[in-house]
Scaffold this active site. Structure first.
Site, PDB file in Angstrom:
ATOM      1  N   GLN A   1       0.826  -1.185   0.000  1.00  0.00           N
ATOM      2  CA  GLN A   1       0.000   0.000   0.000  1.00  0.00           C
ATOM      3  C   GLN A   1       0.874   1.254   0.000  1.00  0.00           C
ATOM      4  O   GLN A   1       0.653   2.141  -0.781  1.00  0.00           O
ATOM      5  CB  GLN A   1      -0.944  -0.049   1.204  1.00  0.00           C
ATOM      6  CG  GLN A   1      -2.040   0.985   1.201  1.00  0.00           C
ATOM      7  CD  GLN A   1      -1.611   2.318   1.789  1.00  0.00           C
ATOM      8  OE1 GLN A   1      -0.905   2.388   2.765  1.00  0.00           O
ATOM      9  NE2 GLN A   1      -2.007   3.369   1.149  1.00  0.00           N
ATOM     10  N   GLU A   2       1.854   1.287   0.863  1.00  0.00           N
ATOM     11  CA  GLU A   2       2.688   2.480   0.967  1.00  0.00           C
ATOM     12  C   GLU A   2       3.678   2.618  -0.185  1.00  0.00           C
ATOM     13  O   GLU A   2       3.960   3.713  -0.638  1.00  0.00           O
ATOM     14  CB  GLU A   2       3.460   2.470   2.291  1.00  0.00           C
ATOM     15  CG  GLU A   2       2.566   2.633   3.501  1.00  0.00           C
ATOM     16  CD  GLU A   2       3.345   2.480   4.794  1.00  0.00           C
ATOM     17  OE1 GLU A   2       4.108   1.507   4.920  1.00  0.00           O
ATOM     18  OE2 GLU A   2       3.186   3.332   5.657  1.00  0.00           O
TER      19      GLU A   2
END
Length: 173
Positions: A1-2
């Site tokens: 996600q990051e």
């Protein structure tokens, strides 16, 4: 996600790779090169499972997963501080809905001075879990749509075969 699937990603805090591992976590998980996608995913998965196992046994799913994700992002110590704060403030420390209200308080001296691990960017794990949950829901919805389309195509195929059979029978008479 990051990391946004960028194996060369590096955050402002020095975490690296697809799974955004700190140097110490990578070493603990046996990851030699945080930017190697295979090593990063293997190490991040191993770390996530380890975090999940260290949560209180009475925390049930899906909250257990959301807590493990928050701990992955902010650290288990800060998550424990948030659990204690949540309980102190009268919300349920076994439910993500209660804990996510109080994690952001770890940025405020009034609150973090009352904790064991102190200051944390508590809004970040809340956003992280929200983003992961949103992506997870998209995957679930996409899977349901795929199954629905497959079922309709199968039904259309059966209807077409029935129609062909019916027409074939009519041509024979």
């Amino acid at each position: 996600q990051e990391s946004k699937w960028n194996s060369k990603a590096v955050s402002g805090t020095g975490v690296k790779g697809l799974m955004m591992l700190t140097k110490s976590t990578a070493e603990e998980m046996g990851v030699k090169n945080r930017r190697d996608p295979f090593e990063s995913i293997r190490g991040g998965t191993k770390y996530f499972v380890r975090l999940k196992k260290r949560l209180p046994k009475h925390v049930k799913e899906p909250d257990r997963t959301w807590f493990a994700l928050a701990a992955y992002n902010v650290g288990l110590g800060h998550l424990r501080d948030a659990l204690n704060l949540t309980k102190k403030l009268g919300d349920n420390p076994d439910r993500w809905t209660g804990v996510k209200k109080h994690l952001p308080k770890l940025t405020q001296p009034h609150w973090y001075n009352q904790t064991k691990y102190g200051y944390a960017r508590g809004h970040e794990p809340v956003q992280f879990v929200t983003n992961v949950r949103r992506f997870y829901n998209i995957l679930i919805l996409n899977n349901l749509i795929d199954k629905t389309v497959q079922k309709k195509n199968k039904e259309k195929g059966l209807e077409k075969k029935k129609l062909e059979n019916t027409l074939g029978m009519r041509n024979k008479t």
